[in-house]
Design an enzyme around this catalytic site. Structure first.
Site, short mmCIF file in Angstrom:
data_model
loop_
_atom_site.label_atom_id
_atom_site.label_comp_id
_atom_site.label_asym_id
_atom_site.label_seq_id
_atom_site.Cartn_x
_atom_site.Cartn_y
_atom_site.Cartn_z
N LYS A 190 13.23 12.66 53.76
CA LYS A 190 12.63 13.37 54.90
C LYS A 190 13.41 12.99 56.15
O LYS A 190 14.06 11.95 56.17
CB LYS A 190 11.17 12.94 55.05
CG LYS A 190 10.31 13.90 55.81
CD LYS A 190 9.82 15.06 54.96
CE LYS A 190 9.09 16.10 55.82
NZ LYS A 190 8.45 17.14 55.01
N ASP B 96 10.17 21.75 58.39
CA ASP B 96 8.85 21.12 58.46
C ASP B 96 8.33 21.49 59.86
O ASP B 96 8.80 22.50 60.42
CB ASP B 96 8.95 19.58 58.27
CG ASP B 96 7.59 18.91 58.09
OD1 ASP B 96 7.03 18.98 56.99
OD2 ASP B 96 7.08 18.32 59.06
P1 NDP Z 1 4.80 24.45 62.05
O1 NDP Z 1 5.60 23.77 63.12
O2 NDP Z 1 5.18 25.81 61.62
O3 NDP Z 1 3.25 24.49 62.50
C1 NDP Z 1 2.56 23.32 62.80
C2 NDP Z 1 1.17 23.71 63.26
O4 NDP Z 1 0.39 22.52 63.36
C3 NDP Z 1 1.13 24.35 64.62
O5 NDP Z 1 0.04 25.22 64.71
C4 NDP Z 1 0.92 23.15 65.54
O6 NDP Z 1 0.32 23.47 66.79
C5 NDP Z 1 0.01 22.30 64.72
N1 NDP Z 1 0.20 20.89 65.06
C6 NDP Z 1 1.35 20.18 64.98
N2 NDP Z 1 1.17 18.93 65.41
C7 NDP Z 1 -0.12 18.86 65.78
C8 NDP Z 1 -0.92 17.83 66.31
N3 NDP Z 1 -0.42 16.62 66.56
N4 NDP Z 1 -2.23 18.11 66.54
C9 NDP Z 1 -2.74 19.34 66.29
N5 NDP Z 1 -2.03 20.35 65.80
C10 NDP Z 1 -0.74 20.12 65.55
O7 NDP Z 1 4.79 23.44 60.81
P2 NDP Z 1 4.45 23.74 59.27
O8 NDP Z 1 3.43 24.80 59.18
O9 NDP Z 1 5.73 23.89 58.55
O10 NDP Z 1 3.84 22.34 58.80
C11 NDP Z 1 2.44 22.05 58.87
C12 NDP Z 1 2.11 20.88 57.97
O11 NDP Z 1 2.44 21.23 56.61
C13 NDP Z 1 2.86 19.57 58.24
O12 NDP Z 1 2.02 18.49 57.91
C14 NDP Z 1 4.01 19.63 57.25
O13 NDP Z 1 4.52 18.35 56.96
C15 NDP Z 1 3.31 20.24 56.06
N6 NDP Z 1 4.17 20.86 55.06
C16 NDP Z 1 5.03 21.87 55.40
C17 NDP Z 1 5.81 22.46 54.43
C18 NDP Z 1 6.67 23.63 54.74
O14 NDP Z 1 7.20 24.23 53.78
N7 NDP Z 1 6.85 24.03 55.99
C19 NDP Z 1 5.81 21.97 53.04
C20 NDP Z 1 4.79 20.97 52.77
C21 NDP Z 1 4.04 20.43 53.76
P3 NDP Z 1 1.20 23.39 68.15
O15 NDP Z 1 2.00 24.67 68.13
O16 NDP Z 1 0.19 23.34 69.24
O17 NDP Z 1 2.04 22.18 68.07
#
Ligand code: NDP
Length: 456
Positions: free
Chosen positions: A136, A176
């Site tokens: 990662k 991510d």
């Molecule tokens: P994105 O950046 O596309 O979206 C993240 C979302 O989570 C946004 O809505 C963001 O809101 C919110 N968010 C991020 N940080 C915080 C925080 N500290 N508190 C509240 N809300 C928060 O990321 P992904 O959708 O790709 O990833 C989301 C999760 O899924 C993560 O945990 C990631 O590790 C996991 N994941 C992702 C994969 C992938 O294929 N993308 C695979 C497996 C797991 P804001 O815009 O306000 O920051």
């Protein structure tokens, strides 16, 4: 943060001491501690049956990354000012294949966060059965409010250091939080420029026209919904007709909403770091995608444009909304014990992690004690990395598969992961405990490979 909690009293003394030792060697990394503790809590029965894994010090070896990279990233913003960030790549374990795992760009990123994600990734990738190791990376760079040109210059500067550590047989990053198709494009462009190689398999999540796989963007969200449906099916229940709450509004959340709706559920919420939207008529996905994917807006814009049925709640907890199914899809530790108690009181039947480690250990315990079906991220969100492995396969064969074929493979992998976690839990006397099942099955697969490969 739960890192100060004592080692579980249910553990044998030697495992408690081992855990304390591992944590002592990585001070100030609470999320990594939490991830290690969560895995170790499942493993005692494995060592009872297979003492050779203890003698060979598999836990000690697994908790120590093979390599940790930290580097300076210097770039210039649109006003000509110099900006300095820190880049990370933790190459955790390559016993089963090249290091594989996403890059996160978010101001909260530090070594402990990257290590927690990398550690989880080892077991998750093992569960897919697709021959990928765990890694990662990321940076404390905050893409929010940055122009396209700034994001491009940052990605180029980041890759200018990282490229020397990558390779389709060595280390293959993906997206991510904060890293989506746009960022992967800039990163790939710079890699190609520096190396003078068209090495499609060095990054996944690429655009469809230049080496990307169909359904990769959708895969994590889709996969989690499929996993949830499978958990419910095992209990003789169905996702269709259920009310679902989703947190987050990024990549994982959007495609969670899409798949849940396609399977006949009604999705009531999405959120971001400033608040959540509750839409009584169900989320209008087309509007949400327009705002998030095209305009790069916020969920508050959705509520404003949707009109009567939706309201925006600043702050507050999305988990206060009554529902049958909860799918946390934003970030780590976003669902705590208080939220779990509310969900249980409101009659939740299944909780499944789209995000990595979104549920605190205390909340997981409450769900399990209450008999709620709980899908841990290691199993439930593995669809994204599994489809990345399918993208690598297509790249190796200079091939590109149709959407339906990739989606079918994804569905098969998710069914396999569910069955593996379920059967392993059963085999070790923890029926229905997907946390134990996923941890044990992942641990055994990696451990067996490491044992066979000697002192690695
Ligand atoms: P994105 O950046 O596309 O979206 C993240 C979302 O989570 C946004 O809505 C963001 O809101 C919110 N968010 C991020 N940080 C915080 C925080 N500290 N508190 C509240 N809300 C928060 O990321 P992904 O959708 O790709 O990833 C989301 C999760 O899924 C993560 O945990 C990631 O590790 C996991 N994941 C992702 C994969 C992938 O294929 N993308 C695979 C497996 C797991 P804001 O815009 O306000 O920051």
């Amino acid at each position: 943060m739960p890192s100060a909690a004592p080692a579980s009293a249910r553990q044998p003394l030697w495992l408690q001491e081992l855990e304390a030792d591992i944590l002592r060697r990585s001070p100030g990394e609470p999320e990594f501690h939490q991830a290690v503790r969560e895995v170790l809590e499942s493993l005692a029965p494995v060592f009872e049956r297979r003492p050779e894994l203890r003698t060979a010090k598999l836990v000690e070896r697994l908790a120590e990354p093979e390599r940790q990279l930290m580097f300076r990233v210097v770039w210039q913003d649109d006003r000509g000012r110099v900006q300095v960030n820190r880049g990370y790549r933790v190459e955790f374990n390559s016993a089963l294949g090249p290091y594989k795992g996403g890059l996160r760009f978010h101001p909260s990123v530090n070594l402990g966060i990257v290590k927690f994600l990398g550690f989880e990734q080892i077991f998750k990738n093992a569960l897919t059965g697709l021959g990928i190791g765990g890694g990662k990376g990321g940076s404390d760079f905050d893409p929010r409010g940055r122009s396209d040109a700034e994001v491009m210059r940052f990605c180029q500067a980041f890759m200018t250091e990282l490229y020397r550590h990558l390779g389709e047989h060595t280390d293959v990053p993906a997206g991510d939080i904060g890293v989506g198709g746009r960022e992967i494009g800039y990163l790939f462009g710079q890699y190609r420029r520096i190396t003078n190689r068209w090495e499609a398999g060095v990054l996944t999540g690429k655009g469809i026209g230049w080496g990307g796989s169909q359904a990769r963007t959708e895969a994590t969200g889709y996969g989690n919904v499929l996993f949830t449906a499978e958990m419910l099916r095992t209990r003789g229940e169905d996702l269709a007709g259920r009310q679902v709450i989703v947190s987050g509004s990024g990549n994982v959340a959007l495609y969670t909403v899409e798949k849940a709706q396609a399977l006949g559920a009604q999705v009531l919420t999405v959120s971001d770091s400033t608040g959540y939207v509750l839409d009584d008529k169900g989320i209008d996905l087309e509007l949400l995608r327009q705002i998030k994917e095209v305009e790069r807006g916020r969920v508050s814009d959705y509520a404003e444009r949707r009109g009567g049925s939706a309201r925006y709640v600043t702050g507050g907890s999305v988990w206060d909304v009554p529902a049958d199914v909860a799918l946390p899809s934003a970030t780590q530790n976003e669902l705590d014990e208080r939220a779990a108690a509310v969900l249980i009181r409101n009659g939740v039947k299944a909780v499944s992690e789209g995000a990595n480690m979104p549920t605190t250990p205390g909340a997981v315990r409450l769900f399990q004690e209450a008999g709620v079906a709980f899908g841990p991220g290691k199993a439930a969100n593995a669809g994204g990395v599994a489809t990345s492995a399918l993208e690598m396969r297509q790249n190796a064969g200079r091939d590109s598969w149709e959407f339906a074929r990739v989606e079918e493979e994804l569905a098969r992998v998710m069914r396999d992961i569910h069955a593996t976690a379920f059967e392993t839990a059963d085999r070790y006397g923890r029926p229905g405990d997907y946390v134990a099942g996923a941890n044990i099955a992942g641990f055994e697969r990696v451990s067996d490979a490491m044992l066979a490969q000697g002192l690695v």
